[in-house]
Write a protein that holds these residues in place. Structure first.
Motif, PDB file in Angstrom:
ATOM      1  N   GLU A 176       0.885  -1.155   0.166  1.00  0.00           N
ATOM      2  CA  GLU A 176       0.134   0.256   0.145  1.00  0.00           C
ATOM      3  C   GLU A 176       0.935   0.859  -0.059  1.00  0.00           C
ATOM      4  O   GLU A 176       0.208   2.153  -0.462  1.00  0.00           O
ATOM      5  CB  GLU A 176      -1.323  -0.381   1.058  1.00  0.00           C
ATOM      6  CG  GLU A 176      -1.852  -1.214   1.453  1.00  0.00           C
ATOM      7  CD  GLU A 176      -3.128  -1.015   2.565  1.00  0.00           C
ATOM      8  OE1 GLU A 176      -4.147  -0.524   2.357  1.00  0.00           O
ATOM      9  OE2 GLU A 176      -2.467  -1.828   3.421  1.00  0.00           O
ATOM     10  N   GLU A 179       1.622   1.687  -3.776  1.00  0.00           N
ATOM     11  CA  GLU A 179       0.644   2.887  -4.465  1.00  0.00           C
ATOM     12  C   GLU A 179       0.204   3.529  -4.155  1.00  0.00           C
ATOM     13  O   GLU A 179       0.104   4.690  -5.030  1.00  0.00           O
ATOM     14  CB  GLU A 179      -1.001   1.419  -3.886  1.00  0.00           C
ATOM     15  CG  GLU A 179      -0.759   0.326  -4.436  1.00  0.00           C
ATOM     16  CD  GLU A 179      -0.662  -0.123  -6.550  1.00  0.00           C
ATOM     17  OE1 GLU A 179      -0.423   1.060  -6.970  1.00  0.00           O
ATOM     18  OE2 GLU A 179       0.579  -1.193  -6.690  1.00  0.00           O
ATOM     19  N   CYS A 180       0.310   4.740  -2.031  1.00  0.00           N
ATOM     20  CA  CYS A 180       0.818   5.399  -2.719  1.00  0.00           C
ATOM     21  C   CYS A 180       1.094   6.777  -2.875  1.00  0.00           C
ATOM     22  O   CYS A 180       0.524   7.636  -3.239  1.00  0.00           O
ATOM     23  CB  CYS A 180       0.537   5.515  -1.215  1.00  0.00           C
ATOM     24  SG  CYS A 180      -0.055   7.147  -0.324  1.00  0.00           S
ATOM     25  N   LYS A 183       0.413   7.325  -6.393  1.00  0.00           N
ATOM     26  CA  LYS A 183      -0.452   8.256  -6.601  1.00  0.00           C
ATOM     27  C   LYS A 183      -0.002   9.048  -6.589  1.00  0.00           C
ATOM     28  O   LYS A 183      -0.458  10.138  -7.222  1.00  0.00           O
ATOM     29  CB  LYS A 183      -1.097   7.464  -6.093  1.00  0.00           C
ATOM     30  CG  LYS A 183      -2.563   8.436  -5.638  1.00  0.00           C
ATOM     31  CD  LYS A 183      -4.168   8.045  -5.122  1.00  0.00           C
ATOM     32  CE  LYS A 183      -5.218   8.997  -5.355  1.00  0.00           C
ATOM     33  NZ  LYS A 183      -5.894   8.796  -6.640  1.00  0.00           N
ATOM     34  N   LEU A 194      -3.732  15.363  -1.915  1.00  0.00           N
ATOM     35  CA  LEU A 194      -3.822  14.350  -1.165  1.00  0.00           C
ATOM     36  C   LEU A 194      -3.656  13.657  -0.077  1.00  0.00           C
ATOM     37  O   LEU A 194      -2.702  12.674   1.034  1.00  0.00           O
ATOM     38  CB  LEU A 194      -3.019  13.099  -2.075  1.00  0.00           C
ATOM     39  CG  LEU A 194      -2.903  13.532  -3.803  1.00  0.00           C
ATOM     40  CD1 LEU A 194      -2.028  13.087  -4.935  1.00  0.00           C
ATOM     41  CD2 LEU A 194      -4.004  12.627  -4.200  1.00  0.00           C
ATOM     42  N   LEU A 197      -4.717  10.713   1.885  1.00  0.00           N
ATOM     43  CA  LEU A 197      -4.467   9.183   2.064  1.00  0.00           C
ATOM     44  C   LEU A 197      -3.321   8.694   2.778  1.00  0.00           C
ATOM     45  O   LEU A 197      -3.478   9.228   4.202  1.00  0.00           O
ATOM     46  CB  LEU A 197      -3.498   9.285   0.937  1.00  0.00           C
ATOM     47  CG  LEU A 197      -4.097   9.927  -0.642  1.00  0.00           C
ATOM     48  CD1 LEU A 197      -2.711   9.541  -1.353  1.00  0.00           C
ATOM     49  CD2 LEU A 197      -4.795   8.601  -1.399  1.00  0.00           C
ATOM     50  N   LYS A 198      -4.519   7.475   3.484  1.00  0.00           N
ATOM     51  CA  LYS A 198      -3.930   6.306   4.652  1.00  0.00           C
ATOM     52  C   LYS A 198      -2.454   6.858   5.200  1.00  0.00           C
ATOM     53  O   LYS A 198      -2.038   7.346   5.956  1.00  0.00           O
ATOM     54  CB  LYS A 198      -4.415   5.636   4.600  1.00  0.00           C
ATOM     55  CG  LYS A 198      -3.866   4.730   5.844  1.00  0.00           C
ATOM     56  CD  LYS A 198      -5.027   2.792   5.941  1.00  0.00           C
ATOM     57  CE  LYS A 198      -4.755   2.289   7.155  1.00  0.00           C
ATOM     58  NZ  LYS A 198      -4.695   0.670   6.812  1.00  0.00           N
ATOM     59  N   PHE A 199      -1.217   6.278   3.795  1.00  0.00           N
ATOM     60  CA  PHE A 199       0.174   6.534   4.185  1.00  0.00           C
ATOM     61  C   PHE A 199       0.864   8.150   3.024  1.00  0.00           C
ATOM     62  O   PHE A 199       2.093   7.346   3.049  1.00  0.00           O
ATOM     63  CB  PHE A 199       0.680   4.715   3.075  1.00  0.00           C
ATOM     64  CG  PHE A 199       0.131   3.558   4.225  1.00  0.00           C
ATOM     65  CD1 PHE A 199       0.306   3.291   4.783  1.00  0.00           C
ATOM     66  CD2 PHE A 199      -1.715   2.816   3.119  1.00  0.00           C
ATOM     67  CE1 PHE A 199       0.031   1.949   5.915  1.00  0.00           C
ATOM     68  CE2 PHE A 199      -1.944   2.158   3.746  1.00  0.00           C
ATOM     69  CZ  PHE A 199      -1.277   1.169   4.803  1.00  0.00           C
ATOM     70  N   TYR A 200      -0.537   8.700   3.164  1.00  0.00           N
ATOM     71  CA  TYR A 200       0.877   9.753   2.697  1.00  0.00           C
ATOM     72  C   TYR A 200       2.228  10.157   3.382  1.00  0.00           C
ATOM     73  O   TYR A 200       3.404  10.403   2.387  1.00  0.00           O
ATOM     74  CB  TYR A 200      -0.236  10.865   3.093  1.00  0.00           C
ATOM     75  CG  TYR A 200      -0.056  12.230   2.321  1.00  0.00           C
ATOM     76  CD1 TYR A 200       0.020  12.756   0.866  1.00  0.00           C
ATOM     77  CD2 TYR A 200       1.245  13.575   3.279  1.00  0.00           C
ATOM     78  CE1 TYR A 200       1.010  13.897   0.875  1.00  0.00           C
ATOM     79  CE2 TYR A 200       1.363  14.177   3.196  1.00  0.00           C
ATOM     80  CZ  TYR A 200       1.475  15.136   1.894  1.00  0.00           C
ATOM     81  OH  TYR A 200       1.914  15.673   1.642  1.00  0.00           O
ATOM     82  N   ALA A 203       4.791   7.549   2.689  1.00  0.00           N
ATOM     83  CA  ALA A 203       5.072   7.735   0.847  1.00  0.00           C
ATOM     84  C   ALA A 203       5.857   9.156   0.746  1.00  0.00           C
ATOM     85  O   ALA A 203       6.887   8.930  -0.373  1.00  0.00           O
ATOM     86  CB  ALA A 203       3.590   7.591  -0.073  1.00  0.00           C
TER      87      ALA A 203
END
Length: 421
Positions: A176, A179-180, A183, A194, A197-200, A203
């Motif tokens: 994840e 993918e973060c 993105k 953004l 986002l959960k894993f901002y 990431a």
């Protein structure tokens, strides 16, 4: 009348020396030995030597600003650490990697070499019809994408987004977080949307480690500037010093020669005039340093540069403004705030009508009005400034002014505009 003639004699001698050796006054310190060589070549009893710098040149720490955006900070540190006596070029680094199994055929290797020829200094791929003629776009693309597995990571990409994606694949990120990060990269221009986002955060932490541009450690460094003048500031006050350590020496060798020989006498006088010219250069720059301190005292303690004209300091020193203009050309002053061109302290240093302050103001105006989708390059800014003010300057001056104003390069500004939306 006799006393008047005697009083005028030293001044006339100095003026004659200055006129005779004007290039010495105008040359930068790094160019001084080269400037003196032609004079020595015509004098068989003179040679030009640099002082022995083995004991260390007279230097003081210089504070340097980092003008790269946040995403480049780690890359700059790595680039500095990568500096060595021999620095392998980007092309050499890539060419030694064009081997099987990544490039298994002669054709794939040939295309790879052609792609390397199409790389910009920053490591981005710029398609060139002439270099890549004879190959289809599909063939080129199939080979180009394999550059994602080469070092330095990110090289061969078409733009910073693709470079970041190349580097992401090599980062070890997975799941994840991967993918973060992907993105965020793909939607960089809307990054402000953004943040939830959960894993901002993890990431973004990975992305900040990426090199930007990918070949940053292979970019040529500007040669270090050698200051003519040092301004020392401390609790007890401020002082001016000339950088004697970098001055070449004029060595006169007439051992075994007749002192009464007319030819030798002429050459000895010429050698002494050369020494006089060097001493005049030092004296003139020292006096200019004193005047700069007098006019710009607050600057050396954190203040701003105040308006200062060539004709003012020329009057104080009893010189013609054109002489002062030559004296400050290609010269630098080093102080606790960094290494600064002497011209930067003068409101009329570029010519009699145009101040560097006016140039900087116009540069700021150009940046404020530029198209965010296509920011102005330093070369374009140079052309616009030369057209407006009818002056001749070099691109490096524009780059220096831009950095003084803390303005990023055109490629970095474009990314900032995209982030800001």
């Amino acid at each position: 009348m006799l006393r008047q003639k005697e009083a005028l004699a030293p001044k006339n001698k100095l003026n004659h020396t200055l006129r005779s050796w004007l290039p010495i006054l105008q040359s930068g310190l790094d160019e001084l030995k080269e400037t003196l060589e032609p004079f020595a070549a015509s004098n068989p009893f003179v040679r030009i030597e640099h002082k022995n710098l083995a004991d260390g040149a007279d230097t003081m720490p210089t504070k340097k600003r980092n003008f790269f955006a946040e995403f480049s900070k780690n890359s700059v540190s790595e680039a500095i650490e990568a500096t060595s006596i021999y620095k392998q070029s980007l092309h050499e680094k890539l060419e030694e990697q064009i081997n099987p199994p990544l490039f298994p055929t002669q054709k794939s290797q040939l295309i790879a070499y052609k792609i390397i020829e199409c790389l910009s200094d920053e490591g981005y791929f710029e398609y060139d019809d002439e270099i890549l003629k004879g190959f289809s776009l599909d063939e080129i693309e199939r080979v180009r994408v394999r550059f994602a597995y080469l070092e330095p990571a990110g090289v061969g990409a078409r733009d910073y987004k693709e470079s970041f994606l190349f580097q992401l694949d090599e980062s070890g990120a997975s799941g994840e977080i991967y993918e973060c990060a992907k993105k965020i990269i793909c939607e960089f221009e809307n990054i402000q949307n953004l943040t939830k986002l959960k894993f901002y955060e993890p990431a973004l932490k990975i992305i900040k480690k990426f090199k930007n541009p990918p070949a940053i450690e292979y970019l040529e460094d500007e040669p270090p500037l050698t200051p003519d003048i040092f301004i020392d500031t401390n609790e007890s006050g401020i002082s001016v010093r000339v950088n004697d350590a970098f001055y070449p020496q004029v060595v006169l060798d007439i051992e075994g020669q007749s002192q009464n020989d007319e030819f030798i006498g002429v050459k000895v006088r010429e050698a002494r005039e050369l020494v006089d010219a060097l001493e005049m250069r030092k004296s003139t720059l020292y006096k200019i340093g004193l005047m700069i301190v007098e006019y710009q005292y607050d600057y050396f303690f954190g203040g701003d540069i105040k308006p200062m004209k060539l004709k003012d300091i020329a009057g104080d020193l009893g010189r013609n403004p054109s002489t002062i203009s030559r004296a400050i050309a290609n010269k630098y002053l080093e102080c606790s705030r960094g290494t600064i061109a002497l011209k930067s302290f003068f409101a009329a240093a570029l010519d009699e009508e145009t101040s560097n302050t006016a140039i900087k103001d116009f540069l700021l105006e150009l940046i404020n009005k530029e198209n965010p989708a296509k920011p102005l390059s330093d070369l374009k800014i140079l052309n616009l400034i030369q057209a407006k003010f009818n002056i001749t300057i070099v691109r490096r001056t524009i780059t220096k002014y831009r950095k003084t104003l803390n303005i990023a390069s055109s490629s970095e500004r474009k990314k900032i505009y995209q982030i800001q939306g």
